[in-house]
Design a protein around this motif. Structure first.
Motif, PDB file in Angstrom:
ATOM      1  N   TRP A 493     -37.730 -38.135  34.434  1.00  0.00           N
ATOM      2  CA  TRP A 493     -37.306 -36.756  34.645  1.00  0.00           C
ATOM      3  C   TRP A 493     -38.300 -35.820  33.974  1.00  0.00           C
ATOM      4  CZ3 TRP A 493     -36.236 -33.820  30.295  1.00  0.00           C
ATOM      5  CH2 TRP A 493     -35.976 -34.516  29.115  1.00  0.00           C
ATOM      6  N   VAL A 494     -38.319 -34.568  34.433  1.00  0.00           N
ATOM      7  CA  VAL A 494     -39.300 -33.592  33.964  1.00  0.00           C
ATOM      8  C   VAL A 494     -38.591 -32.383  33.368  1.00  0.00           C
ATOM      9  CG1 VAL A 494     -41.236 -32.100  34.599  1.00  0.00           C
ATOM     10  CG2 VAL A 494     -40.955 -34.326  35.726  1.00  0.00           C
ATOM     11  N   MET A 495     -38.990 -32.015  32.166  1.00  0.00           N
ATOM     12  CA  MET A 495     -38.576 -30.756  31.549  1.00  0.00           C
ATOM     13  C   MET A 495     -39.617 -29.696  31.932  1.00  0.00           C
ATOM     14  SD  MET A 495     -36.451 -29.079  29.487  1.00  0.00           S
ATOM     15  CE  MET A 495     -35.688 -30.132  28.230  1.00  0.00           C
ATOM     16  N   ASN A 496     -39.225 -28.763  32.800  1.00  0.00           N
ATOM     17  CA  ASN A 496     -40.133 -27.710  33.247  1.00  0.00           C
ATOM     18  C   ASN A 496     -40.078 -26.539  32.272  1.00  0.00           C
ATOM     19  OD1 ASN A 496     -41.035 -28.575  36.138  1.00  0.00           O
ATOM     20  ND2 ASN A 496     -38.837 -28.977  36.058  1.00  0.00           N
ATOM     21  N   VAL A 497     -41.223 -26.147  31.768  1.00  0.00           N
ATOM     22  CA  VAL A 497     -41.298 -25.036  30.818  1.00  0.00           C
ATOM     23  C   VAL A 497     -42.041 -23.881  31.466  1.00  0.00           C
ATOM     24  CG1 VAL A 497     -42.097 -24.278  28.553  1.00  0.00           C
ATOM     25  CG2 VAL A 497     -41.289 -26.626  28.870  1.00  0.00           C
ATOM     26  N   VAL A 498     -41.415 -22.712  31.483  1.00  0.00           N
ATOM     27  CA  VAL A 498     -42.055 -21.494  31.979  1.00  0.00           C
ATOM     28  C   VAL A 498     -42.423 -20.644  30.766  1.00  0.00           C
ATOM     29  CG1 VAL A 498     -41.749 -19.376  33.302  1.00  0.00           C
ATOM     30  CG2 VAL A 498     -40.851 -21.535  34.182  1.00  0.00           C
ATOM     31  N   PRO A 499     -43.712 -20.542  30.428  1.00  0.00           N
ATOM     32  CA  PRO A 499     -44.115 -19.735  29.272  1.00  0.00           C
ATOM     33  C   PRO A 499     -43.741 -18.267  29.468  1.00  0.00           C
ATOM     34  CG  PRO A 499     -45.889 -21.209  29.965  1.00  0.00           C
ATOM     35  CD  PRO A 499     -44.853 -21.244  31.042  1.00  0.00           C
ATOM     36  N   ILE A 500     -43.370 -17.611  28.394  1.00  0.00           N
ATOM     37  CA  ILE A 500     -42.879 -16.234  28.489  1.00  0.00           C
ATOM     38  C   ILE A 500     -43.967 -15.255  28.902  1.00  0.00           C
ATOM     39  CG2 ILE A 500     -41.049 -16.618  26.811  1.00  0.00           C
ATOM     40  CD1 ILE A 500     -42.880 -15.111  24.781  1.00  0.00           C
ATOM     41  N   ASP A 501     -45.256 -15.634  28.754  1.00  0.00           N
ATOM     42  CA  ASP A 501     -46.338 -14.744  29.140  1.00  0.00           C
ATOM     43  C   ASP A 501     -46.873 -15.055  30.539  1.00  0.00           C
ATOM     44  OD1 ASP A 501     -47.318 -17.186  28.263  1.00  0.00           O
ATOM     45  OD2 ASP A 501     -49.203 -16.344  27.536  1.00  0.00           O
ATOM     46  N   MET A 502     -46.160 -15.914  31.277  1.00  0.00           N
ATOM     47  CA  MET A 502     -46.544 -16.253  32.642  1.00  0.00           C
ATOM     48  C   MET A 502     -45.495 -15.706  33.610  1.00  0.00           C
ATOM     49  SD  MET A 502     -49.374 -17.895  32.134  1.00  0.00           S
ATOM     50  CE  MET A 502     -49.750 -18.883  33.579  1.00  0.00           C
ATOM     51  N   PHE A 510     -34.745 -23.982  39.222  1.00  0.00           N
ATOM     52  CA  PHE A 510     -33.343 -24.390  39.304  1.00  0.00           C
ATOM     53  C   PHE A 510     -32.855 -24.409  40.752  1.00  0.00           C
ATOM     54  CE2 PHE A 510     -33.292 -23.719  34.742  1.00  0.00           C
ATOM     55  CZ  PHE A 510     -32.346 -24.637  34.306  1.00  0.00           C
ATOM     56  N   ASP A 511     -33.312 -23.461  41.566  1.00  0.00           N
ATOM     57  CA  ASP A 511     -32.938 -23.468  42.979  1.00  0.00           C
ATOM     58  C   ASP A 511     -33.377 -24.759  43.663  1.00  0.00           C
ATOM     59  OD1 ASP A 511     -31.727 -21.019  42.865  1.00  0.00           O
ATOM     60  OD2 ASP A 511     -33.399 -19.900  43.723  1.00  0.00           O
ATOM     61  N   ARG A 512     -34.470 -25.334  43.186  1.00  0.00           N
ATOM     62  CA  ARG A 512     -34.988 -26.572  43.787  1.00  0.00           C
ATOM     63  C   ARG A 512     -34.221 -27.810  43.314  1.00  0.00           C
ATOM     64  NH1 ARG A 512     -41.495 -26.670  43.886  1.00  0.00           N
ATOM     65  NH2 ARG A 512     -40.998 -28.047  45.645  1.00  0.00           N
ATOM     66  N   GLY A 513     -33.304 -27.629  42.365  1.00  0.00           N
ATOM     67  CA  GLY A 513     -32.565 -28.768  41.846  1.00  0.00           C
ATOM     68  C   GLY A 513     -33.261 -29.432  40.681  1.00  0.00           C
ATOM     69  N   LEU A 514     -34.098 -28.669  39.959  1.00  0.00           N
ATOM     70  CA  LEU A 514     -34.807 -29.163  38.787  1.00  0.00           C
ATOM     71  C   LEU A 514     -34.328 -28.385  37.564  1.00  0.00           C
ATOM     72  CD1 LEU A 514     -38.355 -29.223  40.440  1.00  0.00           C
ATOM     73  CD2 LEU A 514     -36.774 -31.159  40.206  1.00  0.00           C
TER      74      LEU A 514
END
Length: 611
Positions: A493-502, A510-514
Motif C-alpha cells: 500500500w502507498v501513503m500519498n503525501v501532498v506537500p503544502i507548498d505544492m 481520495f476520489d481515486r480510492g487511495l
C-alpha cells in the motif's frame, strides 16, 4: 648546439634557472598532494549534470526502459537477516559528524511529537494539545539508534499476524490489554489474535456484524477508503485489506504504548494523530466511512467540534460507524451521553441508519451524512452554521478546528458531487473533485498513463530494488496519485503525501480510492522510526531545498526508512549531486540510473558517538 646546465650557470642565465627551479618545485608539490585523501563529502564520481527528459516526453518513454546501472554500490556486508545492536557502527563520518539521538526515547524519537520542552510549556492539556505537533527549531540532525536485536521485518502477509519482539520491544500493551486480546507475546514474536475492546469474538466476526447492520455497505466496491479513529493495533483496518478496503488508522502517540508502532510494523496503514485543537491533515469530504470502536473521543466536547471535524472529512452520503458504551448501556450516565450524541448528530443533519446490539451485548449505531442541502435549509436553528469558505483552499495543515458545517462539494453546475464510481473503476475514472481548469482532465489521464509506463517498464524492471521485500511505500510528492495507482496490483500500500507548498491534489487522490495526508517536508512526519520500506521522491527537492536544509531532509528520510529499505529519487543531476554525498556519509549503497534516478538502500550502520 645544445647548451649544458653547467654552461647556463657559467653564462649567468639566471632567468632560465629561476624558471626551471619553479617548474621542478611545482612538480614535487603535485606528486606529494596526489597521494593525500580528499574529504569524503567533497568526492563524487557522478557524471556532469544533465537536464532530465520531461515527464510526459515521448522520447523519455523510449529511452527509460534501457536503463543500466552507472554507479556500482560500494561493497557492503548484507545484514538484512541479522540481529544487530545499537552500537555496531563504524567511526562517525568526518564530513557531517553524525550523532545518535539521546535519551531513553531516542530509539523511537519523533521530533515534532517528542518536543518535551514545548509540551511542558503548554498552558493547557484539556484538548489533547500535548499530543499535537510541536516541532523543534532547528530540525534535529541526530540519527535514531536501532533497537537491540533489530531484524528485517517479517514479510507480508505474515507480518499482519506476527512481528519480531525485538523490533517493537514494548510489552506494556500486552499486560494492559491482556483481557481484550489485542496482542500477545509468544517467544521471539508479538502475535495479533484479532481481538479488541469491542471485538469479543474477533475482528472478523465484528466486521460481519457491521455488514449485517448496514446492508448498503459493499466493502471494496462502494466503500473503498475508511478512517479508523482510535484504532488500537489496527486489526480492523488490517482485516479490511482482504476486502480491497484501504483504512487509514490513527491514534495519538502513547495513549496506549506503541499501538501505532505495532500497526506499522505489521505493515498496516496507520499514522499518529489526535482530534485536539487542529484539523486532521486530510481534505474535506474524503472518506467513504469512518469507524470508531471505543475510541475514547468526547464527540460533544467544545460545542461538538470533534464531531464537526469528522463531518468535514466524511464524504457526502458517507457513514459513521460508532461502537461505544453509550449506544447500548442503560444507566443514567450513558443515557445522557446518548441523548447528547443524538442532539448533536441531528443538528448536523446526520441520519440514524441503524442501531443494534449483538449476542455479546456489544452495540453499534450507524449514521449517514446528507448528500444534499435540503436538510440544512429546513433546520429550525441555523446551528451549527454553514462555513463561509467556498473560496478556501482545501488544506488543513495547522488549521484550528472549526465550529461550522463544511460546505458540500459541488460541480461547475452547482450540483453536489455524486458518489465515486465503484472500485476498481474508481481508480482510473474521472475524479469528481478534479480542477475545472482547462485541460485538467487531459492532464490527469496523461499523468496516469505516464506513471503506468514508468512503473511497469522502469521501476519494477530496471532498478536495483527488491520489490518482494516492500510492504509499504510513501510517495513524498504524490501529485494525482499516479505512482500509487500504477502499483495497485503489487502486494503493498502507498501513503500519498501532498506537500503544502505544492498544488493541492489530495482530494483527487481520495476520489481515486487511495489514501494520503498533507505534510511539510521541512518538518518531521507523524510516524515512528523505521516505518516505511520504500520512499519515493519525484522532483521534490528543487522547491524544498529553497526552504529548508537538505541535510535535515535526509535525516528525516533516514529516520522513517527501515534498515534494508529503499529511497527512489527522480530529480535533476544537480539535486542528486547534492543529496548523494549526504547519503554516502550515512553508509547507504547508491545506484544511479539514466542521470535522473537515484536508488539508495539504507543499511544497518549507526554512529557510535551520541549527543
Amino acid at each position: 648546439m645544445a647548451i649544458s646546465v653547467h654552461a647556463l650557470f657559467k653564462e649567468r642565465k639566471y632567468p632560465f634557472v629561476f624558471a626551471l627551479t619553479v617548474l621542478l618545485f611545482s612538480v614535487l608539490i603535485l606528486l606529494f598532494t596526489s597521494t593525500s585523501q580528499y574529504p569524503h563529502f567533497l568526492y563524487s564520481n557522478i557524471q556532469t549534470p544533465q537536464q532530465p527528459l520531461p515527464l510526459s516526453s515521448p522520447a523519455a518513454s523510449k529511452q527509460l526502459p534501457n536503463l543500466a546501472p552507472e554507479l556500482a554500490p560500494p561493497p557492503e556486508k548484507s545484514h538484512e537477516n541479522d540481529a544487530v545492536s545499537a552500537d555496531n557502527g563504524t567511526s562517525v563520518d568526518e564530513g557531517f559528524g553524525w550523532d545518535l539521538c539521546e535519551g531513553p526515547m531516542g530509539v523511537d524519537y519523533i521530533p515534532c511529537l517528542d518536543n518535551l520542552l514545548a509540551i511542558k510549556a503548554l498552558s493547557s492539556r484539556r484538548h489533547m494539545e500535548h499530543r499535537e505537533r510541536h516541532c523543534p527549531a532547528p530540525s534535529p540532525r541526530c540519527l535514531v539508534p536501532l533497537p537491540t536485536g533489530y531484524k528485517a521485518p517479517v514479510p507480508w502477509p505474515k507480518s499482519r499476524d506476527m512481528v519480531w519482539y525485538d523490533n517493537v520491544p514494548h510489552p506494556k500493551l500486552v499486560d494492559y490489554k491482556k483481557n481484550q486480546n489485542w496482542v500477545r507475546q509468544s517467544g521471539d514474536y508479538f502475535v495479533f489474535p484479532g481481538g479488541g475492546t469491542q471485538f469479543k469474538e474477533g475482528v472478523g466476526n465484528y466486521i460481519k456484524f457491521v455488514e449485517k447492520t448496514l446492508p448498503a455497505n459493499r466493502w471494496g466496491k462502494n466503500i473503498r477508503v475508511v478512517l479508523d479513529v482510535g484504532c488500537g493495533v489496527a486489526s480492523f483496518g488490517g482485516s479490511l485489506l482482504d476486502k480491497n478496503v484501504l483504512t487509514m488508522s490513527f491514534a495519538p502517540k502513547d495513549e496506549h504504548e506503541a499501538q501505532i508502532q505495532f500497526a506499522l510494523e505489521r505493515g498496516i496503514p496507520a499514522t499518529l494523530s489526535v482530534i485536539g485543537t487542529q484539523k486532521l491533515t486530510f481534505p474535506d469530504n474524503a472518506y467513504d466511512l469512518i469507524h470508531c470502536a471505543r475510541c475514547r473521543v468526547h464527540w460533544d466536547a467544545d460545542g461538538g467540534k470533534p464531531l464537526l471535524e469528522l463531518n468535514r472529512v466524511l464524504r457526502p452520503g458517507g457513514f459513521f460507524v460508532w461502537s461505544a458504551t453509550p449506544v447500548y448501556r442503560k444507566d443514567e450516565i450513558h443515557r445522557n451521553k446518548w441523548k447528547s450524541m443524538v442532539n448533536l448528530t441531528e443538528s448536523l443533519c446526520w441520519k440514524d441508519v441503524s442501531r443494534t446490539v449483538d449476542s455479546n451485548g456489544i452495540g453499534l449505531v450507524i449514521f449517514q451524512k446528507p448528500d444534499s442541502y435540503s436538510c440544512y435549509e429546513k433546520r429550525k436553528k441555523n446551528y451549527p452554521p454553514m462555513c463561509d469558505d467556498k473560496s478556501r483552499k482545501n488544506n488543513s495543515w495547522y488549521v484550528p478546528l472549526s465550529s461550522c458545517l463544511t460546505q458540500l462539494p459541488v460541480d461547475s453546475m452547482g450540483n453536489v458531487y455524486s458518489w465515486p464510481t465503484p472500485w476498481p473503476k474508481r481508480l482510473k475514472s474521472n475524479p469528481v473533485s478534479l480542477s475545472n481548469e482547462q485541460n485538467a482532465i487531459e492532464k490527469f489521464y496523461e499523468d496516469t498513463k505516464h506513471w503506468s509506463t514508468l512503473v511497469s517498464d522502469v521501476y519494477l524492471q530496471g532498478l536495483s530494488i527488491k520489490w518482494s521485500s516492500v510492504r509499504n511505500v510513501m510517495d513524498m510528492n504524490a501529485g494525482y496519485g499516479g505512482f500509487a495507482a500504477a502499483l495497485i496490483d503489487q502486494p503493498l500500500w502507498v501513503m500519498n503525501v501532498v506537500p503544502i507548498d505544492m498544488p493541492d491534489t489530495l482530494s483527487v487522490i481520495f476520489d481515486r480510492g487511495l489514501i494520503g495526508v498533507y505534510h511539510d517536508w521541512c518538518e518531521s512526519f507523524n510516524t515512528y522510526p523505521r516505518t516505511f520500506d520504500l520512499l519515493h521522491s519525484s522532483f521534490l527537492l528543487g522547491n524544498l531545498s529553497q526552504r529548508c536544509d537538505l541535510v535535515e531532509i535526509a535525516t528525516e528520510i533516514d529516520r522513517i526508512l527501515r534498515p534494508g529499505g529503499y529511497l527512489l529519487v527522480q530529480d535533476t543531476m544537480d539535486k542528486i549531486n547534492k543529496l548523494r554525498p549526504i547519503l554516502e556519509s550515512l553508509h547507504w549503497s547508491l545506484t544511479l540510473h539514466q542521470d535522473q534516478f537515484l536508488v539508495g538502500k539504507k543499511g544497518f550502520w549507526r554512529p557510535t558517538k551520541q549527543v
